[in-house]
Write an enzyme that holds these catalytic residues in place. Sequence first.
Site, PDB file in Angstrom:
ATOM      1  N   TYR A 123       0.778  -1.237   0.000  1.00 27.12           N
ATOM      2  CA  TYR A 123       0.000   0.000   0.000  1.00 27.12           C
ATOM      3  C   TYR A 123       0.809   1.287   0.000  1.00 27.12           C
ATOM      4  O   TYR A 123       0.242   2.368  -0.118  1.00 27.12           O
ATOM      5  CB  TYR A 123      -0.971  -0.017   1.191  1.00 27.12           C
ATOM      6  CG  TYR A 123      -2.016  -1.097   1.051  1.00 27.12           C
ATOM      7  CD1 TYR A 123      -3.104  -0.923   0.207  1.00 27.12           C
ATOM      8  CD2 TYR A 123      -1.891  -2.302   1.724  1.00 27.12           C
ATOM      9  CE1 TYR A 123      -4.059  -1.920   0.055  1.00 27.12           C
ATOM     10  CE2 TYR A 123      -2.836  -3.318   1.581  1.00 27.12           C
ATOM     11  CZ  TYR A 123      -3.914  -3.120   0.735  1.00 27.12           C
ATOM     12  OH  TYR A 123      -4.843  -4.110   0.578  1.00 27.12           O
ATOM     13  N   PHE A 418      -9.752  -4.614  11.830  1.00 27.23           N
ATOM     14  CA  PHE A 418     -11.052  -4.330  11.232  1.00 27.23           C
ATOM     15  C   PHE A 418     -11.068  -4.804   9.787  1.00 27.23           C
ATOM     16  O   PHE A 418     -10.031  -5.103   9.216  1.00 27.23           O
ATOM     17  CB  PHE A 418     -11.385  -2.827  11.299  1.00 27.23           C
ATOM     18  CG  PHE A 418     -10.329  -1.912  10.732  1.00 27.23           C
ATOM     19  CD1 PHE A 418     -10.315  -1.612   9.379  1.00 27.23           C
ATOM     20  CD2 PHE A 418      -9.346  -1.368  11.541  1.00 27.23           C
ATOM     21  CE1 PHE A 418      -9.354  -0.771   8.842  1.00 27.23           C
ATOM     22  CE2 PHE A 418      -8.385  -0.522  11.031  1.00 27.23           C
ATOM     23  CZ  PHE A 418      -8.366  -0.224   9.683  1.00 27.23           C
TER      24      PHE A 418
END
Length: 418
Positions: A123, A418
């Site tokens: 990323y 998450f």
Amino acid sequence: MTTEPRVLQPSEWDAWYERVLSAFVDEETPEERNLYRSLTEIERCLGVWDEGRPVATAGLLSFRMAVPGGAVVPTAGVTMVSVAPTHRRRGILRSFMRRQLDDIRAAGEEPLAVLTASEAAIYGRFGYGLAAGRMAARIDTSRSTLNLPAPLAAEADALRLRASDTASALLAECEAVYARAVPLRPGMLERRPGWEHAPLLDPERRRDGASPLRCVVALRDGTPVAFARYAVKLGASASGAPEGEVRLRNLEAVDAAGHAAMWRFLWSLDLTTSIVADNRPLDDPWLHLVDDPRRSAKHLNDDTLYVRLVQVGDALAARSYGAPLDVVLEIEDTFCPWNSGRWRVSGDEKGAMCEPTREAADLSLSVRELGRAYLGGTSLAALGSAGLVREVRPKSGALRAAATAFTSETAPWLPHGF
């Protein structure tokens, strides 16, 4: 097929989620599946389909994250990103990242995006910088003790402990502590409705012979100030002596006495000789209280929370700074060019402003490095020594001043995924 992402429809969630589970080689109980279904924000989920089958997935979650100074800032959580092996190297991941950041910017409510990465190298090219780490530890409690200063021991003694073999029985008390703890540490996420149940998930397949999850809460005059969730795995040495493990799931406290009470409780559990934790802050209080740190095997895992500034001006103005700051940053952001250019940041511990400027730059850096430093856990000076932040006017002192101002009092930390 087309590689253009489209928004998920409610009727497609099951197939879409099966693609997620397949990508991460995971399985789930009905309880886990139902919870994650209720937490999914379908209108913020994207997918790519081939012949009616989902082959790639990505989602966003609406969070609020603590930043240095204690503000809790709207933040988009990137989640459930997957591309089937049969459909890679077609630009699908890039199209997801492009669509998500454009959508976040268009909505104008979240200046930050965050994610956790299964593979660290993915990323950075999209502007995400590693901003928070975690510590895993195995503490030998049979040959080490906690040394509490007399005033702290007295404060801990004054707290009343309430314990339950069923973690959910004390959920309200735990959540009250968690809510008070969020502003105290950058990186912590405010609970949205439903997320309070996620820490209680305790499928038997993941217990590895340990007990079901238990809980203890510390109260001061009836008000909860600390809690710990844990399990116990009993064991014995070759001679038959007890060698059980305390497996710590969560521990939060709003002050030093609460921390001390929780760690002392865990240290004293019968039939156990160690505490094992896999996600603790890098500056966890027990590190400074234990009498023999050599009896504690610690592993630092820095690959935890990645931060991306979606709107540089709003993000830098949302946090406060530990020392007076007035600096012009030259930001490079090739993936989100609206952030590129010079930004003047001025502020202190009371607040800040950040606006575009034509003034000469003091420091030059990419948006990824700014993400690394944003929560205060990575020093701009350290990035400068690595050549990733450049002082435009050498020996001006701008880098040192900015590094001091950006630092956080507490290490940033993400308490749950998450």
